[in-house]
Design an enzyme around this catalytic site. Structure first.
Site, PDB file in Angstrom:
ATOM      1  N   SER A 166      -9.887  -0.497   7.310  1.00 19.27           N
ATOM      2  CA  SER A 166      -9.254  -0.301   5.912  1.00 19.27           C
ATOM      3  C   SER A 166      -8.637  -1.551   5.172  1.00 19.27           C
ATOM      4  O   SER A 166      -8.527  -1.383   4.257  1.00 19.27           O
ATOM      5  CB  SER A 166      -8.298   0.733   5.807  1.00 19.27           C
ATOM      6  OG  SER A 166      -8.991   2.120   5.910  1.00 19.27           O
TER       7      SER A 166
ATOM      8  N   SER B 233      -9.531   2.050   3.235  1.00 19.11           N
ATOM      9  CA  SER B 233      -8.775   2.696   2.178  1.00 19.11           C
ATOM     10  C   SER B 233      -7.908   1.792   1.421  1.00 19.11           C
ATOM     11  O   SER B 233      -7.028   2.272   0.483  1.00 19.11           O
ATOM     12  CB  SER B 233      -7.894   3.708   3.259  1.00 19.11           C
ATOM     13  OG  SER B 233      -7.081   2.890   3.914  1.00 19.11           O
TER      14      SER B 233
ATOM     15  N   LYS C  86       0.954  -1.230  -0.048  1.00 17.71           N
ATOM     16  CA  LYS C  86      -0.047  -0.027   0.155  1.00 17.71           C
ATOM     17  C   LYS C  86       0.925   1.062   0.096  1.00 17.71           C
ATOM     18  O   LYS C  86       2.014   1.228   0.741  1.00 17.71           O
ATOM     19  CB  LYS C  86      -0.826  -0.188   1.147  1.00 17.71           C
ATOM     20  CG  LYS C  86      -2.027   1.038   1.404  1.00 17.71           C
ATOM     21  CD  LYS C  86      -2.875   0.952   2.663  1.00 17.71           C
ATOM     22  CE  LYS C  86      -3.842   1.795   2.701  1.00 17.71           C
ATOM     23  NZ  LYS C  86      -4.689   1.817   3.873  1.00 17.71           N
TER      24      LYS C  86
END
Ligand code: GLN
Length: 478
Positions: free
Chosen positions: A165, A141, A66
């Site tokens: 997330s 997210s 990420k």
């Protein structure tokens, strides 16, 4: 590639070094334009393989991080214009550890700006699309990581979970998402959103794959003062323990209101599978769980307003041109560098921390947080795991909730309490509703990731939901 599972991929790389990474690079090249799952794609390994690659736990395993984990000499944006040109001089603890264990970094995944969001629509680099339906969100997210794993562009990816997330996008994309106990995995070099809640974890196809990666990723890091110094169990070996006799408390709170009835049915079906496998079910209610969303939306913005104060246009990150003086430089750099959701959080956070409101909001929310943790600990005295739906609905349409932040915030209603309590939790695929994946949420006691993974593994041994591939993304398609 015959099998996409971690164990088989490591084996394949041993026989034909480099072939596995090549396969996934080709898939990224073929499919990423449909999904926008990657912000940065790497054509070459950013660092040399460890000398004793043969002995690494994950030798040759392709991975994506990420874009919240800093990577040496590789741009790290956190989904924000503010860090659009930021090239860090060092690796995050997680990045370093996984590279030392032989992981090959193929790219950095798209995410909501500074990890604030539940749909990936707040990214400065554009929304990610859900591989199950390109008109729908992948969740957020960590939506880029979830979409990339679901579509088979990468076997495993890292994510972070401050309020859901990892688990929420895992549920909406039909993959396995693990958030470890707070302190289990290093936060060093993981760009901070709300430091007392943020935890790094994994998006993978199966609990077994997650266990392989967690074993390599967990452990003490003296550079993170909240990282806990206790031994890392062999999560892979522990998978065999099964769930016979395991007591599972069903979180009845989650079935009250707001839950899509078909999602509820899939979860009840999944729980029946657990029962058939030997688990004992009982109903549990946590009296303060309903307060987790309001408490979180005071505490997380408070911490973010403080953490994001460092982006001032002076030290690093976006700097506005033609500022009149220093206050004007701060104002313009921050106005231009941050998007609307990040600004909203900073304003809320500054407000709840301000003199006169601190007691009424911030301190009160801290007290509620304590009550929620006590609720969980009390429940976990009588059961081994808690279970329920990960999200109230399957993936929603792009743009459907962007006008109404409160509806967006409610998407994390089942996941946020776990972060406030610091507990480990995961989401496993548990069926489809209208062709879209649904996730079963499992929660364990502090540092009991092994039991949770074993339960998920047993479930995946009895079901095939985690092996489904979104139409159009089959291995033969391109
Ligand atoms: N969706 C939640 C938020 O917007 C949680 C985000 C996260 O876990 N990083 O804050």
């Amino acid at each position: 590639m015959k099998s996409r599972h971690v164990r088989a991929l490591i084996e394949a790389d041993r026989i034909h070094p480099g072939q596995v990474a090549r396969h996934y690079r080709e898939r990224i090249a073929a499919f990423n334009s449909r999904l926008n799952a990657f912000i940065t794609v790497l054509d070459q390994e950013p660092r040399a393989r460890p000398a004793d690659a043969g002995r690494c736990l994950l030798a040759g395993l392709p991975i994506a991080h990420k874009d919240i984990f800093v990577t040496r000499d590789v741009r790290t944006t956190c989904g924000s214009r503010m860090l659009g040109g930021f090239v860090p001089p060092y690796d995050a603890g997680v990045v370093e550890r996984l590279a030392d264990q032989g992981c090959v970094l193929l790219g950095k995944t798209n995410m909501d700006e500074f990890a604030m969001g539940s749909s990936n629509e707040t990214s400065y680099f554009g929304p990610v699309r859900n591989p199950w339906d390109l008109e729908r969100v992948p969740g957020g997210s960590s939506g880029g990581s979830a979409a990339a794993v679901a579509a088979g562009l990468i076997p495993v990816a890292t994510g972070t979970d401050t309020g859901g997330s990892i688990r929420q996008p895992a549920a909406l994309c039909g993959v396995t998402g693990l958030k470890p106990t707070y302190g289990r995995v290093s936060r060093y070099g993981m760009i901070a959103f709300a430091s007392s809640l943020d935890q790094a974890g994994i998006l993978a196809r199966s609990a077994e794959d997650a266990a392989w990666v967690l074993r390599a990723m967990a452990g003490h890091d003296p550079r993170d003062s909240t990282s806990v110094n206790r031994p890392v169990p062999d999560y892979v070996a522990a998978l065999a323990q099964g769930i016979r006799g395991c007591r599972i408390g069903v979180l009845e709170n989650c079935f009250d209101t707001g839950l899509n009835p078909e999602v509820g049915e899939r979860i009840r079906d999944a729980l029946r599978v657990m029962e058939r496998l030997g688990a004992k079910l009982c109903d549990i209610r946590l009296p303060h769980l309903a307060l987790s969303v309001p408490a979180y939306y005071v505490l997380a913005p408070a911490e973010c307003s403080s953490n994001l104060a460092r982006y001032d246009g002076v030290r690093f990150g976006h700097r506005a041109q033609d500022a009149q003086d220093l206050p004007d430089l701060y104002r313009r750099s921050r106005s231009e560098g941050f998007g609307a959701e990040v600004k909203r959080r900073i304003l809320i956070g500054t407000y709840v921390l301000s003199h006169g409101y601190y007691d009424a909001y911030y301190l009160q929310a801290q007290r509620v947080r304590r009550l929620i943790r006590e609720d969980f600990l009390h429940a976990l005295e009588t059961v081994d795991l808690l279970a329920g739906p990960t999200t109230p609905t399957p993936a929603f349409r792009l743009g459907e909730k962007t006008e109404d932040p409160l509806t967006m915030y409610l998407n994390d209603i089942y996941t946020i309490g776990v972060n406030l309590a610091g507990l480990p939790a995961l989401s496993v695929p548990a069926g489809l509703v209208g062709g879209l994946p649904v996730g079963l949420h499992l929660i364990a006691g502090d540092f009991n990731e092994a039991l949770m993974l074993a339960a998920a593994h047993a479930f995946q041994g009895a079901t095939e939901w985690h092996d489904l591939v979104p139409p159009g993304f089959e291995e033969s398609a391109s």
